[in-house]
Design a protein around this motif. Structure first.
Motif, short mmCIF file in Angstrom:
data_model
loop_
_atom_site.label_atom_id
_atom_site.label_comp_id
_atom_site.label_asym_id
_atom_site.label_seq_id
_atom_site.Cartn_x
_atom_site.Cartn_y
_atom_site.Cartn_z
N VAL A 155 0.78 -1.50 0.21
CA VAL A 155 0.04 0.19 -0.66
C VAL A 155 0.69 1.33 -0.01
O VAL A 155 0.74 2.53 -0.70
N PRO A 156 1.88 0.96 0.86
CA PRO A 156 2.85 2.45 0.22
C PRO A 156 2.84 2.66 -0.26
O PRO A 156 3.87 4.00 -0.99
N LEU A 157 3.43 2.06 -1.02
CA LEU A 157 4.29 2.41 -3.14
C LEU A 157 3.04 2.99 -3.30
O LEU A 157 3.55 3.47 -4.56
N GLY A 158 1.69 3.40 -3.24
CA GLY A 158 1.12 4.18 -3.82
C GLY A 158 0.13 3.73 -5.25
O GLY A 158 -1.21 4.75 -5.45
N LEU A 159 0.45 2.53 -5.57
CA LEU A 159 -1.18 1.73 -6.81
C LEU A 159 -1.65 1.50 -6.05
O LEU A 159 -1.20 0.91 -4.85
N PRO A 160 -3.29 1.37 -6.84
CA PRO A 160 -3.94 0.30 -6.09
C PRO A 160 -3.49 -1.58 -6.39
O PRO A 160 -3.23 -1.76 -6.48
N VAL A 161 -4.03 -2.21 -5.14
CA VAL A 161 -2.65 -2.76 -4.98
C VAL A 161 -4.85 -3.88 -4.26
O VAL A 161 -5.61 -3.73 -3.90
#
Length: 377
Positions: free
Chosen positions: A72-78
């Motif tokens: 989640v912290p990487l900023g893309l939808p998961v």
């Protein structure tokens, strides 16, 4: 104390990025989701995720909540590709993960939890078009899906399905799955419900069923192809490079007399006086037992056969082809050396399995080393 590892799995991040760019070109105008389940197939999720994000990944796909929260912290939808256990619903909503909606009852539970938290949950509808694993059977799904759109605090972000046999080119069953899913999408569209993210293709289908990357599909998933590998039966439609090499070192070199037995069970008996080496890797590091008396490794650029049964920590090899080899010399178990190669596909053939199995099997004491990191921009 940070000592050098005996066994290293080298992951070439530039090859990973190049592969991802090639796959994106293949599926365009579909966007591409990077599937990073099981610690990015055992290669290390954080470095892999950072590289594919830089290479243009539209989203990350994972198998369960812990994998999702880490990304989640990487900023893309998961997106969780599967299902949620009851106690995973609350954290999935809290962290903004795209939740799988396997049926109306699950959608109601996620909606209720989102209301409780004062948030809007995001969901992707899971359709069983013939895999028989999870989701609503395609022929019966429309009524449940249409009922989901009225649930409070629940945004329907996408809809997806999964092939069972896309590794089989021209497979009629797979074509039937594709047709079934498209029929459902048309029915939902006719009822006024469309989704921004529609996906069915994973690595095998990207090669064998390119129609699953064309409208109405807007997204495709990619796992094993990112790492430069294919299922054994798949038509290889892209130029991809394997991203891993497995390396260790010679732990010992000895001359053993004719008649000497090698390894557990005395699986090999020397027919003549032989110079043998013991390498510092065994089945605990990912070398399949199926390589016993059959596999090869590279020492000083030449193939050296495995003698006897592979042990947990060590493997014995013949050094007849490498008479100058000494303790400490590099041994390539997977990869290339001086123009010769041992591939993961070679291992798969000997074991009677596929590369997915082997790529995920490298042990915890094998150090992942990341080489050729792409320059940002």
């Amino acid at each position: 104390m940070n000592l050098e590892s005996r066994v290293n799995l080298e992951v070439d991040l530039k090859k990973l990025a190049d592969n991802f760019h090639e796959i994106r070109r293949r599926v365009s105008p579909c966007r591409l989701m990077a599937v990073l389940k099981a610690n990015a197939y055992g290669l290390g999720v954080q470095p892999v995720a950072e590289v594919v994000k830089q290479a243009g990944a539209a989203a990350f796909g994972v198998a369960e909540i812990n994998e999702a929260v880490e990304l989640v912290p990487l900023g893309l939808p998961v997106q969780i590709l599967g299902n949620l256990l009851p106690d995973e619903i609350a954290p999935a909503v809290e962290y903004g993960v795209i939740c799988p909606l396997n049926d109306l009852e699950m959608a109601k539970k996620i909606s209720a939890e989102a209301v409780r938290q004062g948030k809007t949950a995001t969901g992707a509808v899971t359709v069983d078009s013939g895999m028989g694993r999870l989701g609503m059977p395609a022929a019966e799904a429309a009524e449940q899906i249409l009922a989901m759109r009225g649930l409070p605090n629940l945004k329907l972000d996408g809809i997806y399905s999964h092939f069972s046999s896309a590794f089989m080119r021209y497979d009629d069953y797979s074509l039937g799955q594709l047709a079934s899913f498209k029929t459902l999408l048309a029915e939902l569209k006719g009822a006024g419900l469309e989704f921004p993210n529609v996906h069915m293709a994973a690595s095998d289908a990207l090669n064998n069923f390119p129609d699953s990357t064309r409208p109405p599909f807007t997204l495709a998933r990619c796992g094993i192809n990112m790492y430069g590998y294919y299922d054994n039966e798949v038509h290889q439609s892209m130029r991809l490079a394997p991203v891993v090499e497995l390396k260790t070192r010679l732990a010992a070199v000895r001359m053993l007399a004719a008649g000497s037995c090698i390894g557990y069970g005395r699986m090999h008996r020397l027919q003549k006086d032989t110079r043998v080496g013991t390498i510092a890797a065994g089945y605990a590091d990912g070398l399949p037992l199926a390589l016993s008396n059959r596999g090869y490794v590279l020492v000083n650029g030449v193939l050296c056969p495995v003698l006897g049964r592979i042990s947990m920590d060590y493997t014995t090899i013949s050094l007849e082809n490498a008479p100058e080899a000494q303790p400490g010399d590099e041994v390539v178990c997977i990869g290339g050396q001086d123009g010769r190669f041992v591939s993961l596909e070679d291992w798969a053939q000997l074991k009677g399995t596929h590369v997915y199995d082997l790529l995920c099997s490298f042990g915890t004491r094998v150090r992942r080393r990341y080489v050729n990191r792409p320059v940002a921009g």
